[in-house]
Design an enzyme around this catalytic site. Structure first.
Site, PDB file in Angstrom:
ATOM      1  N   ILE A  93       0.833  -1.212   0.000  1.00 13.57           N
ATOM      2  CA  ILE A  93       0.000   0.000   0.000  1.00 13.57           C
ATOM      3  C   ILE A  93       0.863   1.255   0.000  1.00 13.57           C
ATOM      4  O   ILE A  93       0.490   2.276  -0.589  1.00 13.57           O
ATOM      5  CB  ILE A  93      -1.000  -0.002   1.186  1.00 13.57           C
ATOM      6  CG1 ILE A  93      -2.003   1.146   1.036  1.00 13.57           C
ATOM      7  CG2 ILE A  93      -0.283   0.055   2.515  1.00 13.57           C
ATOM      8  CD1 ILE A  93      -2.808   1.139  -0.244  1.00 13.57           C
ATOM      9  N   GLU A 170      -7.319  -2.270   5.625  1.00  6.93           N
ATOM     10  CA  GLU A 170      -7.254  -2.854   6.972  1.00  6.93           C
ATOM     11  C   GLU A 170      -6.078  -3.810   7.103  1.00  6.93           C
ATOM     12  O   GLU A 170      -5.510  -4.257   6.123  1.00  6.93           O
ATOM     13  CB  GLU A 170      -8.557  -3.579   7.299  1.00  6.93           C
ATOM     14  CG  GLU A 170      -9.149  -4.424   6.171  1.00  6.93           C
ATOM     15  CD  GLU A 170      -8.278  -5.547   5.671  1.00  6.93           C
ATOM     16  OE1 GLU A 170      -7.660  -6.220   6.536  1.00  6.93           O
ATOM     17  OE2 GLU A 170      -8.206  -5.776   4.459  1.00  6.93           O
ATOM     18  N   GLY A 311      -5.628  -7.003   0.973  1.00  6.72           N
ATOM     19  CA  GLY A 311      -6.137  -5.997   1.897  1.00  6.72           C
ATOM     20  C   GLY A 311      -5.283  -4.740   1.822  1.00  6.72           C
ATOM     21  O   GLY A 311      -4.750  -4.393   0.762  1.00  6.72           O
ATOM     22  N   GLU A 312      -5.178  -4.047   2.955  1.00  3.85           N
ATOM     23  CA  GLU A 312      -4.352  -2.834   3.084  1.00  3.85           C
ATOM     24  C   GLU A 312      -4.918  -1.644   2.304  1.00  3.85           C
ATOM     25  O   GLU A 312      -4.332  -0.565   2.335  1.00  3.85           O
ATOM     26  CB  GLU A 312      -2.907  -3.072   2.617  1.00  3.85           C
ATOM     27  CG  GLU A 312      -2.177  -4.191   3.319  1.00  3.85           C
ATOM     28  CD  GLU A 312      -0.760  -4.388   2.791  1.00  3.85           C
ATOM     29  OE1 GLU A 312      -0.294  -3.587   1.950  1.00  3.85           O
ATOM     30  OE2 GLU A 312      -0.114  -5.367   3.218  1.00  3.85           O
ATOM     31  N   GLY A 313      -6.005  -1.818   1.550  1.00  4.43           N
ATOM     32  CA  GLY A 313      -6.482  -0.745   0.685  1.00  4.43           C
ATOM     33  C   GLY A 313      -5.818  -0.739  -0.674  1.00  4.43           C
ATOM     34  O   GLY A 313      -5.969   0.212  -1.442  1.00  4.43           O
TER      35      GLY A 313
END
Length: 345
Positions: A93, A170, A311-313
C-alpha cells in the site's frame, strides 16, 4: 450508536450530466464504466465539472481474540509487524499510494502491541485486541461506540485538510473470520459459503476455521441488529471503518471500498444508512472466497478483477487512476460541437 445524515444526491443535474457525457467525441457508451463513474462523481459533487482533491487512504489495524483459536495461517504478531512495515514505507500500500500521489494514514484501532509515540501513526486504540468471540462478545457497547466515533473523527480531520475522496484498508490477523461472520449474518448465506483461505490456510486449516466459525455462530445465534452483530463478532478495525465510511458519505466525499474485509464493513454501514450506496465505489473483486457473493448482494459492479487478496487498501490505490480518468474525460474531452466533428444523424 451515533447516527449520520447522508443525503441522497438530487437528480436536478442528471439530464445535463448525461448530455455532457453523451456528446463527447465518441459513440454513445463507448467509454463504458468510465461513463458511469463520471456520472456518479458528478452526482456526489453536484457539478458538471468534478474534481478529485487530495486523495486519501486510511488503513485501520487491530487484533482479534478469535485468532487465538488458530483461524489464520499467521500468528497474531504479524498484525503489529505489518503496522511497523506500513510506518516504514515497505508495504504494497505504501508503494501504490506513493505511485498515485495518495495520502496514506495508518491507524492503530486496537493492535495488541505498544507502539510508543510513533509520530506517523494515528493512535486510536480501543483495546489490545477484541475478545475471543468463541467464548465472549468481541467488544462492549461502549467500545463499539468509541470505535465508530473515532473512525468518524479521523475522516473529519482528513476532509478538513481538503480531501474529497477517501479509500479504506485494513490489517488484522483473523479479520477474514470476522468478515465472514458478518457476511453470513447480513446476507443470510451459510457460513461455509462465506469462509475463504484468508492469509493462506491449507485444506485442514480451512476446515478448522469453518468448524470454529460455526461454533461462534451457535454461541451468538440471536442478534437483534447490526450493533449487536458487531459487539458479538466484529473487529475494532472493521467497526472504526464503518464510522469512517458513514462520516465520509455524510461529508459528501467519494468513498472507495477495497476488498473482502472492507466490503463487510460497508455491508454494516449500509444497514445503518442505506444512502451510503450513492457515495460508494467498489474498487475490485477480491480473490477471497465469498467476496463475489457479497458484491452481488449489494448489486455492486467492481472496477477491477485481478485476483487480489492482500487488503491494506491496495485495490483502492490501484483503481484510483480509473476514477481520475473518468473525471478528466468529462472535463477535458472535446464535444462534437466544440471539435467540429459531425455526430450521427
Amino acid at each position: 450508536m451515533t447516527t449520520y445524515d447522508i443525503p441522497k444526491p438530487t437528480t436536478e443535474l442528471d439530464d445535463a450530466i448525461a448530455h455532457k457525457i453523451n456528446f463527447k467525441t465518441k459513440p454513445l457508451g463507448a467509454l463504458g464504466q468510465l461513463e458511469s463513474l463520471a456520472k456518479q462523481i458528478c452526482q456526489i459533487q453536484q457539478t458538471l465539472t468534478p474534481v478529485l482533491t487530495k486523495p486519501s487512504i486510511v488503513v485501520f489495524a487491530a487484533d482479534h481474540g478469535l485468532a487465538k483459536e488458530g483461524v489464520s495461517a499467521y500468528p497474531q504478531e504479524v498484525t503489529h509487524q505489518m503496522v511497523l512495515n506500513f510506518l516504514g514505507g515497505g508495504a504494497a500500500i505504501n508503494v501504490f499510494s506513493e505511485q498515485q500521489g495518495i495520502d496514506l494514514s495508518i491507524v492503530d484501532a486496537g493492535v495488541n502491541f505498544d507502539f510508543g509515540d510513533s509520530p506517523n501513526l494515528i493512535h486510536a486504540k480501543i483495546a489490545m485486541g477484541t475478545g475471543n468471540a468463541l467464548v465472549e462478545n468481541a467488544m462492549s457497547k461502549e467500545q463499539l461506540t468509541n470505535a465508530i466515533n473515532k473512525g468518524a473523527e479521523i475522516v473529519r480531520d482528513i476532509q478538513s485538510k481538503g480531501s474529497n475522496i477517501i479509500g479504506f484498508g485494513e490489517m488484522g490477523i483473523g479479520n477474514t473470520s470476522a468478515a465472514s461472520l458478518i457476511m453470513s449474518h447480513i446476507c443470510q448465506i451459510p457460513i461455509e459459503k462465506c469462509v475463504g483461505r484468508g492469509t493462506g490456510v491449507d485444506d485442514d486449516g480451512w476446515q478448522k476455521k469453518l468448524d470454529i466459525l460455526k461454533q461462534v455462530q451457535q454461541k451468538h445465534a440471536h442478534l437483534a441488529d447490526t450493533a449487536a452483530l458487531l459487539q458479538a463478532v466484529g473487529g475494532f478495525e472493521i467497526t472504526m471503518m464503518i464510522g469512517a465510511m458513514l462520516q465520509a458519505a455524510a461529508l459528501g466525499m467519494v468513498v472507495l471500498v477495497d476488498g473482502f474485509i472492507s466490503t463487510s464493513a460497508y455491508l454494516c454501514a449500509q444497514t445503518l444508512e442505506p444512502n451510503i450506496q450513492h457515495y460508494a465505489i467498489f474498487c475490485h473483486q477480491s480473490d477471497e472466497s465469498g467476496h463475489q457473493q457479497m458484491l452481488e448482494f449489494i448489486d455492486a459492479d467492481p472496477l477491477l478483477k485481478m485476483n487480489l487478496r492482500l487488503g491494506e487498501g491496495t485495490g483502492c490505490a490501484l483503481a484510483y487512476p480509473l476514477l481520475q480518468s473518468s473525471v478528466d474525460f468529462i472535463n477535458k474531452m472535446a464535444s462534437f460541437e466544440s471539435a467540429g466533428v459531425s455526430n450521427k444523424d
